[in-house]
Scaffold this motif. Structure first.
Motif, mmCIF file in Angstrom:
data_model
loop_
_atom_site.group_PDB
_atom_site.id
_atom_site.type_symbol
_atom_site.label_atom_id
_atom_site.label_comp_id
_atom_site.label_asym_id
_atom_site.label_seq_id
_atom_site.Cartn_x
_atom_site.Cartn_y
_atom_site.Cartn_z
ATOM 1 N N ILE A 72 19.836 7.819 57.801
ATOM 2 C CA ILE A 72 19.623 8.293 56.434
ATOM 3 C C ILE A 72 18.164 8.059 56.078
ATOM 4 O O ILE A 72 17.609 6.986 56.299
ATOM 5 C CB ILE A 72 20.539 7.535 55.457
ATOM 6 C CG1 ILE A 72 21.989 7.868 55.741
ATOM 7 C CG2 ILE A 72 20.175 7.870 54.015
ATOM 8 C CD1 ILE A 72 22.981 7.029 54.960
ATOM 9 N N LYS A 73 17.549 9.077 55.534
ATOM 10 C CA LYS A 73 16.140 9.001 55.162
ATOM 11 C C LYS A 73 15.967 9.701 53.826
ATOM 12 O O LYS A 73 16.476 10.805 53.635
ATOM 13 C CB LYS A 73 15.309 9.707 56.232
ATOM 14 C CG LYS A 73 13.920 9.241 56.379
ATOM 15 C CD LYS A 73 13.282 9.942 57.571
ATOM 16 C CE LYS A 73 12.134 9.129 58.085
ATOM 17 N NZ LYS A 73 11.511 9.743 59.235
ATOM 18 N N HIS A 80 7.653 17.163 49.721
ATOM 19 C CA HIS A 80 6.648 17.771 48.842
ATOM 20 C C HIS A 80 5.217 17.496 49.302
ATOM 21 O O HIS A 80 4.272 17.919 48.643
ATOM 22 C CB HIS A 80 6.844 17.287 47.404
ATOM 23 C CG HIS A 80 8.186 17.679 46.845
ATOM 24 N ND1 HIS A 80 8.520 18.978 46.547
ATOM 25 C CD2 HIS A 80 9.277 16.946 46.561
ATOM 26 C CE1 HIS A 80 9.754 19.025 46.104
ATOM 27 N NE2 HIS A 80 10.247 17.797 46.099
ATOM 28 N N LEU A 81 5.068 16.788 50.408
ATOM 29 C CA LEU A 81 3.730 16.494 50.929
ATOM 30 C C LEU A 81 3.298 17.562 51.919
ATOM 31 O O LEU A 81 4.147 18.202 52.564
ATOM 32 C CB LEU A 81 3.728 15.132 51.638
ATOM 33 C CG LEU A 81 3.887 13.894 50.772
ATOM 34 C CD1 LEU A 81 4.009 12.659 51.661
ATOM 35 C CD2 LEU A 81 2.728 13.739 49.807
ATOM 36 N N PHE A 89 3.271 9.532 56.548
ATOM 37 C CA PHE A 89 4.347 8.815 55.868
ATOM 38 C C PHE A 89 5.457 8.445 56.849
ATOM 39 O O PHE A 89 6.019 7.349 56.778
ATOM 40 C CB PHE A 89 4.910 9.670 54.729
ATOM 41 C CG PHE A 89 4.879 8.981 53.412
ATOM 42 C CD1 PHE A 89 3.707 8.888 52.680
ATOM 43 C CD2 PHE A 89 6.029 8.397 52.899
ATOM 44 C CE1 PHE A 89 3.674 8.249 51.474
ATOM 45 C CE2 PHE A 89 6.004 7.757 51.687
ATOM 46 C CZ PHE A 89 4.820 7.678 50.962
ATOM 47 N N ASN A 90 5.785 9.358 57.766
ATOM 48 C CA ASN A 90 6.793 9.063 58.791
ATOM 49 C C ASN A 90 6.366 7.883 59.657
ATOM 50 O O ASN A 90 7.178 7.013 59.982
ATOM 51 C CB ASN A 90 7.044 10.286 59.672
ATOM 52 C CG ASN A 90 7.840 11.355 58.962
ATOM 53 O OD1 ASN A 90 8.535 11.087 57.987
ATOM 54 N ND2 ASN A 90 7.716 12.581 59.435
ATOM 55 N N ILE A 91 5.101 7.849 60.021
ATOM 56 C CA ILE A 91 4.588 6.736 60.830
ATOM 57 C C ILE A 91 4.686 5.435 60.050
ATOM 58 O O ILE A 91 5.123 4.408 60.583
ATOM 59 C CB ILE A 91 3.143 7.012 61.301
ATOM 60 C CG1 ILE A 91 3.138 8.148 62.328
ATOM 61 C CG2 ILE A 91 2.503 5.753 61.885
ATOM 62 C CD1 ILE A 91 1.759 8.660 62.699
ATOM 63 N N ILE A 149 7.105 7.238 66.555
ATOM 64 C CA ILE A 149 5.706 7.108 66.118
ATOM 65 C C ILE A 149 4.802 7.944 67.019
ATOM 66 O O ILE A 149 3.910 8.652 66.544
ATOM 67 C CB ILE A 149 5.260 5.630 66.100
ATOM 68 C CG1 ILE A 149 5.947 4.892 64.947
ATOM 69 C CG2 ILE A 149 3.743 5.506 65.995
ATOM 70 C CD1 ILE A 149 5.725 3.393 64.955
ATOM 71 N N LYS A 150 5.038 7.874 68.318
ATOM 72 C CA LYS A 150 4.247 8.673 69.259
ATOM 73 C C LYS A 150 4.384 10.160 68.942
ATOM 74 O O LYS A 150 3.399 10.894 68.926
ATOM 75 C CB LYS A 150 4.703 8.392 70.691
ATOM 76 C CG LYS A 150 3.987 9.230 71.733
ATOM 77 C CD LYS A 150 4.572 8.998 73.106
ATOM 78 C CE LYS A 150 4.000 10.005 74.096
ATOM 79 N NZ LYS A 150 4.731 10.000 75.355
#
Length: 172
Positions: A72-73, A80-81, A89-91, A149-150
């Motif tokens: 869940i995220k 909206h970015l 933001f994901n990193i 992350i990669k």
């Protein structure tokens, strides 16, 4: 790179096989226990073993969910970015996940060590085996999050999602 992919593929397969085996065993054990209770004979260890397997399934399952991107995220902000900002933001969110997993892993190892001589009452094995699920689950989650992350970093560099991610989004 190919050798790394083979190792990851083997890990993926082992995870899935182990989880299916544990789930099947848990369902079978609980089913047999229900039948035994109806006949007046109870298996004193079955409920504890079922719970033990459920804990292992849960902690190992977090790794598979991370691999498939099914955790869940809350994406209200990232939706909206701009594309690149969303990847940053994901990193950042992945780094928070790793930090939480490292802390949990640390305390999980501490529990595995400290509880080694404490057995479960019914199944007569060390409670450390239960806590080991936390350690292994967090360790695998850290590995899967590093891969995420990669992937996000490559997306930042290349400006588009890697081909394996596009294929993965349609299914595993």
């Amino acid at each position: 790179m190919k050798k790394t992919n083979r190792i990851v593929d083997v890990l993926n397969r082992v995870e899935e096989v182990v989880l299916v085996a544990m789930f099947s065993a848990m369902v079978l054990i609980i089913f047999v226990q229900v039948i035994m209770r109806k006949t007046g004979n109870s298996l004193y260890w079955s409920e504890e073993l079922g719970k033990f397997l459920f804990v292992w399934i849960s902690w190992l399952g977090i790794s598979i969910a991370q691999r498939k991107g099914e955790h869940i995220k809350i994406t209200m902000l990232t939706d909206h970015l701009p594309f690149r900002a969303a990847q940053v933001f994901n990193i950042l969110s992945d780094l928070v996940v790793i930090a939480i997993c490292v802390v949990t892993l640390y305390y999980g190892v501490s529990l595995v060590i400290s509880q080694w001589t404490s057995p479960y009452a019914g199944i007569k094995i060390s409670t450390s085996w239960g806590y080991l699920a936390v350690v292994l689950g967090c360790g695998l989650m850290i590995l899967r999050t590093l891969v995420s992350i990669k992937r996000s970093a490559l997306t930042l560099i290349n400006g588009e999602l890697p081909a394996d991610t596009k294929a993965r989004e349609g299914g595993d």
